[in-house]
Design a protein around this motif. Structure first.
Motif, short mmCIF file in Angstrom:
data_model
loop_
_atom_site.label_atom_id
_atom_site.label_comp_id
_atom_site.label_asym_id
_atom_site.label_seq_id
_atom_site.Cartn_x
_atom_site.Cartn_y
_atom_site.Cartn_z
N SER A 185 0.81 -1.22 0.00
CA SER A 185 0.00 0.00 0.00
C SER A 185 0.84 1.27 0.00
N ARG A 186 2.16 1.12 -0.06
CA ARG A 186 3.10 2.25 -0.01
C ARG A 186 2.83 3.14 1.22
N SER A 187 2.61 2.52 2.34
CA SER A 187 2.37 3.28 3.57
C SER A 187 3.63 4.01 4.00
N THR A 188 3.51 5.23 4.45
CA THR A 188 4.68 5.96 4.95
C THR A 188 5.05 5.52 6.35
N ARG A 189 4.08 4.98 7.11
CA ARG A 189 4.31 4.52 8.48
C ARG A 189 3.76 3.12 8.62
N ILE A 190 4.61 2.18 9.06
CA ILE A 190 4.19 0.80 9.28
C ILE A 190 4.47 0.48 10.74
N ILE A 191 3.43 0.33 11.53
CA ILE A 191 3.59 0.15 12.96
C ILE A 191 2.78 -1.04 13.45
N ALA A 192 3.40 -1.90 14.23
CA ALA A 192 2.71 -3.06 14.78
C ALA A 192 3.38 -3.44 16.10
N PRO A 193 2.57 -3.87 17.09
CA PRO A 193 1.12 -3.95 17.05
C PRO A 193 0.46 -2.57 17.07
N GLY A 194 -0.81 -2.54 16.69
CA GLY A 194 -1.48 -1.27 16.46
C GLY A 194 -1.65 -0.37 17.66
N HIS A 195 -1.55 -0.93 18.89
CA HIS A 195 -1.76 -0.05 20.06
C HIS A 195 -0.64 0.97 20.23
N TRP A 196 0.47 0.80 19.50
CA TRP A 196 1.52 1.81 19.56
C TRP A 196 1.21 3.03 18.69
N ALA A 197 0.29 2.90 17.74
CA ALA A 197 0.02 4.00 16.82
C ALA A 197 -0.47 5.27 17.52
N PRO A 198 -1.49 5.19 18.41
CA PRO A 198 -1.92 6.42 19.08
C PRO A 198 -0.85 7.00 19.99
N ILE A 199 0.02 6.15 20.56
CA ILE A 199 1.10 6.65 21.40
C ILE A 199 2.09 7.45 20.55
N LEU A 247 1.33 9.08 17.82
CA LEU A 247 0.67 10.34 17.46
C LEU A 247 0.64 11.32 18.63
N LEU A 248 0.59 10.78 19.85
CA LEU A 248 0.53 11.63 21.04
C LEU A 248 1.87 11.66 21.78
N ARG A 249 2.95 11.47 21.05
CA ARG A 249 4.25 11.27 21.69
C ARG A 249 4.69 12.46 22.53
N GLY A 250 4.32 13.67 22.16
CA GLY A 250 4.74 14.83 22.96
C GLY A 250 4.25 14.72 24.40
N MET A 251 2.97 14.43 24.56
CA MET A 251 2.39 14.28 25.89
C MET A 251 2.92 13.01 26.57
#
Length: 285
Positions: A235-249, A251-255
């Motif tokens: 899918s030519r994804s720019t971000r590949i992250i697994a498992p998925g529960h790390w994705a919101p972290i 995105l909210l990495r500053g906090m």
């Protein structure tokens, strides 16, 4: 449009085990030809036995050697007449006991950065002209360490944060072409690198248990990460992250960073384990 991996040529560094080997198997199943590289020729030869000899090229490679890395790309083109995808996956961490910045062995610290950062840079630099020519993809293995505190694992974490930015920079620079770049963010994965924090070292394991809730410490298998990587390539994804529960972290990495850094600085149990770890380091002997 879906990127069809059938008949594509994929170069993988750090291919002999873990995420590299699992991804090689997934790519092969999609019809890709493989250039498998790792430090030991015997290791990539062993993996190559799983595949049709006409679709695999196993080569020893030390990614700290720029000339050798360029030579691998040349050999790839000589054998397959093209290179479509380069997966800069080679990486190392502490050989044994984890180390703090003050207490670690200086040469080992610098060697980790040499492999994990400059090895990635050399792989990208060598492969990029051919990948761009074929409108292909560059993939780089970063880590959730790019947004997780790297305490007791600073050279690895710093390198993973650096290659994230390196790849993000490349993504924008490739905006005028039809080639793309992706950052791969493995969470805890059951590989040799992660073993130290999952029973391989008592203090590191206890620090891991103190610092993170259970759901963030649950490791996944390399095969699960490999499936996510191949789906990301397709899918030519720019971000590949697994498992998925790390994705919101992410995105909210500053906090997340502000809270976790503050907490770990003040957690007496964690600091006690850290001081005990530091007494075991060569710089403190």
């Amino acid at each position: 449009m879906t990127y069809d991996l059938n008949s594509k040529v994929v170069l993988i560094t750090g291919a002999a085990g873990g995420i590299g080997a699992a991804t090689a198997r997934e790519l092969y199943a999609r019809g890709a030809s493989l250039v498998l590289t790792d430090l030991q020729q015997s290791a990539v030869d062993h993996l190559a036995q799983e595949f049709d000899a006409e679709r695999v090229l196993p080569l020893a490679l030390d990614v700290t050697d720029a000339d050798a890395t360029k030579a691998v790309v040349r050999k790839t083109i000589e054998r397959f007449e093209r290179l479509d995808v380069a997966f800069a996956n080679a990486g190392i961490s502490w050989r044994g006991t984890p180390g703090t910045i003050m207490g670690c062995d200086e040469q080992e610290f610098e060697h980790i950065v040499e492999v994990d950062l400059f090895g990635v840079w050399r792989t990208i630099r060598a492969a990029l002209p051919e990948v761009v020519r074929n409108e292909g993809q560059i993939l780089v293995t970063s880590s959730v360490y790019s947004f997780l505190n790297g305490v007791a694992n600073a050279p690895y974490a710093a390198s993973k944060a650096a290659v994230e930015m390196l790849t993000r920079s490349l993504q924008v620079e490739l905006g005028g072409s039809r080639a793309t770049a992706s950052v791969v963010y493995p969470g805890w994965t059951a590989t040799a690198i992660a073993k130290v924090a999952f029973g391989g070292n008592e203090l590191a394991t206890r620090m891991n248990e103190t610092a993170l809730p259970n759901f963030l410490r649950r490791p996944i298998q390399p095969e699960q990460m490999a499936k996510a990587i191949v789906m990301g390539i397709e899918s030519r994804s720019t971000r590949i992250i697994a498992p998925g529960h790390w994705a919101p972290i992410s995105l909210l990495r500053g906090m997340f960073n502000a809270v976790t850094d503050w907490t770990l600085r003040r957690d007496e149990r964690f600091q006690g384990l850290l001081r005990k770890l530091e007494t075991q380091q060569p710089g403190q002997s």
